[in-house]
Motif scaffolding. Structure first.
Motif, PDB file in Angstrom:
ATOM      1  N   ILE A  50     -24.943 -31.579  -8.907  1.00 47.60           N
ATOM      2  CA  ILE A  50     -24.594 -31.944  -7.907  1.00 47.60           C
ATOM      3  C   ILE A  50     -25.326 -33.145  -7.818  1.00 47.60           C
ATOM      4  O   ILE A  50     -26.537 -33.725  -8.060  1.00 47.60           O
ATOM      5  CB  ILE A  50     -25.135 -31.077  -6.601  1.00 47.60           C
ATOM      6  CG1 ILE A  50     -24.752 -31.489  -5.223  1.00 47.60           C
ATOM      7  CG2 ILE A  50     -26.695 -30.728  -6.608  1.00 47.60           C
ATOM      8  CD1 ILE A  50     -24.981 -30.604  -4.018  1.00 47.60           C
ATOM      9  N   TYR A  51     -24.390 -34.290  -7.263  1.00 51.79           N
ATOM     10  CA  TYR A  51     -25.080 -35.760  -7.014  1.00 51.79           C
ATOM     11  C   TYR A  51     -25.496 -35.737  -5.607  1.00 51.79           C
ATOM     12  O   TYR A  51     -25.393 -34.717  -4.848  1.00 51.79           O
ATOM     13  CB  TYR A  51     -23.981 -36.661  -7.341  1.00 51.79           C
ATOM     14  CG  TYR A  51     -24.591 -37.924  -7.290  1.00 51.79           C
ATOM     15  CD1 TYR A  51     -24.217 -39.216  -6.721  1.00 51.79           C
ATOM     16  CD2 TYR A  51     -25.601 -38.308  -8.228  1.00 51.79           C
ATOM     17  CE1 TYR A  51     -24.591 -40.304  -6.711  1.00 51.79           C
ATOM     18  CE2 TYR A  51     -26.195 -39.608  -8.329  1.00 51.79           C
ATOM     19  CZ  TYR A  51     -25.660 -40.396  -7.618  1.00 51.79           C
ATOM     20  OH  TYR A  51     -26.313 -41.901  -7.533  1.00 51.79           O
ATOM     21  N   SER A  52     -26.092 -36.881  -5.243  1.00 51.37           N
ATOM     22  CA  SER A  52     -26.724 -37.066  -3.965  1.00 51.37           C
ATOM     23  C   SER A  52     -25.830 -37.444  -2.802  1.00 51.37           C
ATOM     24  O   SER A  52     -25.734 -36.675  -2.016  1.00 51.37           O
ATOM     25  CB  SER A  52     -28.017 -38.251  -4.169  1.00 51.37           C
ATOM     26  OG  SER A  52     -28.448 -38.586  -2.936  1.00 51.37           O
ATOM     27  N   ALA A  53     -25.140 -38.431  -3.011  1.00 50.99           N
ATOM     28  CA  ALA A  53     -24.363 -38.963  -2.247  1.00 50.99           C
ATOM     29  C   ALA A  53     -22.964 -39.920  -2.621  1.00 50.99           C
ATOM     30  O   ALA A  53     -23.135 -40.684  -3.271  1.00 50.99           O
ATOM     31  CB  ALA A  53     -25.028 -39.815  -1.120  1.00 50.99           C
ATOM     32  N   PRO A  54     -21.956 -39.453  -2.561  1.00 53.05           N
ATOM     33  CA  PRO A  54     -21.496 -38.090  -1.912  1.00 53.05           C
ATOM     34  C   PRO A  54     -22.058 -36.833  -2.863  1.00 53.05           C
ATOM     35  O   PRO A  54     -22.455 -36.833  -4.006  1.00 53.05           O
ATOM     36  CB  PRO A  54     -20.134 -37.946  -1.869  1.00 53.05           C
ATOM     37  CG  PRO A  54     -19.703 -38.660  -3.290  1.00 53.05           C
ATOM     38  CD  PRO A  54     -20.632 -39.737  -3.290  1.00 53.05           C
ATOM     39  N   SER A  55     -22.271 -35.633  -2.210  1.00 52.04           N
ATOM     40  CA  SER A  55     -22.779 -34.580  -2.884  1.00 52.04           C
ATOM     41  C   SER A  55     -21.599 -33.892  -3.807  1.00 52.04           C
ATOM     42  O   SER A  55     -21.432 -32.495  -3.364  1.00 52.04           O
ATOM     43  CB  SER A  55     -23.500 -33.574  -1.863  1.00 52.04           C
ATOM     44  OG  SER A  55     -22.923 -33.259  -0.653  1.00 52.04           O
ATOM     45  N   THR A  56     -21.116 -34.343  -4.558  1.00 54.96           N
ATOM     46  CA  THR A  56     -20.115 -33.612  -5.265  1.00 54.96           C
ATOM     47  C   THR A  56     -20.823 -32.461  -6.147  1.00 54.96           C
ATOM     48  O   THR A  56     -21.861 -32.882  -6.779  1.00 54.96           O
ATOM     49  CB  THR A  56     -19.579 -34.733  -6.011  1.00 54.96           C
ATOM     50  OG1 THR A  56     -18.965 -35.661  -5.212  1.00 54.96           O
ATOM     51  CG2 THR A  56     -18.196 -34.140  -6.879  1.00 54.96           C
ATOM     52  N   ILE A  69     -23.918 -24.508  -5.301  1.00 54.59           N
ATOM     53  CA  ILE A  69     -25.163 -25.592  -5.383  1.00 54.59           C
ATOM     54  C   ILE A  69     -25.102 -26.494  -3.950  1.00 54.59           C
ATOM     55  O   ILE A  69     -23.894 -26.811  -3.793  1.00 54.59           O
ATOM     56  CB  ILE A  69     -25.024 -26.389  -6.665  1.00 54.59           C
ATOM     57  CG1 ILE A  69     -26.433 -26.913  -6.993  1.00 54.59           C
ATOM     58  CG2 ILE A  69     -24.069 -27.257  -6.658  1.00 54.59           C
ATOM     59  CD1 ILE A  69     -26.381 -27.710  -8.468  1.00 54.59           C
ATOM     60  N   SER A  70     -26.271 -26.704  -3.765  1.00 54.04           N
ATOM     61  CA  SER A  70     -26.535 -27.688  -2.526  1.00 54.04           C
ATOM     62  C   SER A  70     -27.787 -28.264  -2.703  1.00 54.04           C
ATOM     63  O   SER A  70     -28.685 -27.975  -3.478  1.00 54.04           O
ATOM     64  CB  SER A  70     -26.462 -26.864  -1.237  1.00 54.04           C
ATOM     65  OG  SER A  70     -27.541 -26.023  -1.115  1.00 54.04           O
ATOM     66  N   ARG A  71     -27.937 -29.353  -1.851  1.00 53.29           N
ATOM     67  CA  ARG A  71     -29.093 -30.155  -1.864  1.00 53.29           C
ATOM     68  C   ARG A  71     -29.367 -30.493  -0.522  1.00 53.29           C
ATOM     69  O   ARG A  71     -28.682 -30.875   0.352  1.00 53.29           O
ATOM     70  CB  ARG A  71     -29.199 -31.389  -2.776  1.00 53.29           C
ATOM     71  CG  ARG A  71     -28.232 -32.230  -2.621  1.00 53.29           C
ATOM     72  CD  ARG A  71     -27.986 -33.282  -3.702  1.00 53.29           C
ATOM     73  NE  ARG A  71     -29.236 -34.037  -4.121  1.00 53.29           N
ATOM     74  CZ  ARG A  71     -29.646 -34.888  -5.173  1.00 53.29           C
ATOM     75  NH1 ARG A  71     -28.661 -34.522  -6.046  1.00 53.29           N
ATOM     76  NH2 ARG A  71     -30.656 -35.570  -5.373  1.00 53.29           N
ATOM     77  N   ASP A  72     -30.990 -30.687  -0.414  1.00 54.79           N
ATOM     78  CA  ASP A  72     -31.433 -31.280   1.107  1.00 54.79           C
ATOM     79  C   ASP A  72     -32.180 -32.420   0.486  1.00 54.79           C
ATOM     80  O   ASP A  72     -33.477 -32.043   0.286  1.00 54.79           O
ATOM     81  CB  ASP A  72     -32.296 -30.164   1.730  1.00 54.79           C
ATOM     82  CG  ASP A  72     -32.565 -30.938   3.248  1.00 54.79           C
ATOM     83  OD1 ASP A  72     -32.695 -32.132   3.196  1.00 54.79           O
ATOM     84  OD2 ASP A  72     -32.973 -29.930   3.868  1.00 54.79           O
ATOM     85  N   ASN A  73     -31.613 -33.636   0.806  1.00 54.65           N
ATOM     86  CA  ASN A  73     -32.467 -34.798   0.368  1.00 54.65           C
ATOM     87  C   ASN A  73     -33.779 -35.068   1.357  1.00 54.65           C
ATOM     88  O   ASN A  73     -34.541 -35.527   0.605  1.00 54.65           O
ATOM     89  CB  ASN A  73     -31.490 -36.112   0.313  1.00 54.65           C
ATOM     90  CG  ASN A  73     -30.277 -35.929  -0.832  1.00 54.65           C
ATOM     91  OD1 ASN A  73     -30.706 -35.360  -1.931  1.00 54.65           O
ATOM     92  ND2 ASN A  73     -29.327 -36.399  -0.484  1.00 54.65           N
TER      93      ASN A  73
END
Length: 115
Positions: A50-56, A69-73
């Motif tokens: 997953i990338y940061s922004a956009p969270s592709t 998959i997900s992330r909380d920056n």
């Protein structure tokens, strides 16, 4: 760079687990984050990124439709929600930096799918 995974365990086939990874020592938002796994007697297998922004998000065919998959920056944390687990998902799961997880890796968290 430090990556600390948690959330692994023993689960029955069809069950769910959520893995977490807290990152430190680098600018989290500048990097792809990935999950890779290693089953007993096998090599490393890329699972998801997953990338940061956009969270592709990107997934291996073996987990597509079952894992998210997900992330909380704000928390420097990446997650892997695993649903409909199968015995073949049994592996040591590593959080990693980089699209294919070939930069830094954590120490891993064990996921065992068994009845």
């Amino acid at each position: 760079v430090q990556l600390v995974e948690s959330g692994g365990g023993l689960v029955q086939p069809g069950g769910s687990l959520r893995l977490s990874c807290v990152a430190s020592g680098f600018t989290f938002t500048n990097y792809y984050m990935a999950w890779v796994r290693q089953a007993p007697g096998k090599g490393l297998e890329w699972v998801s990124s997953i990338y940061s922004a956009p969270s592709t998000a990107y997934y291996a065919d073996s987990v597509k439709g079952r894992f998210t998959i997900s992330r909380d920056n704000a928390k420097n944390t990446v997650y892997l929600q695993m649903n409909s687990l199968k015995s073949e998902d049994t592996a040591l799961y590593y959080c990693a930096r980089g699209f294919k997880g070939d930069d830094y890796r954590g120490q891993g968290t064990q996921v065992t799918v068994s009845s």
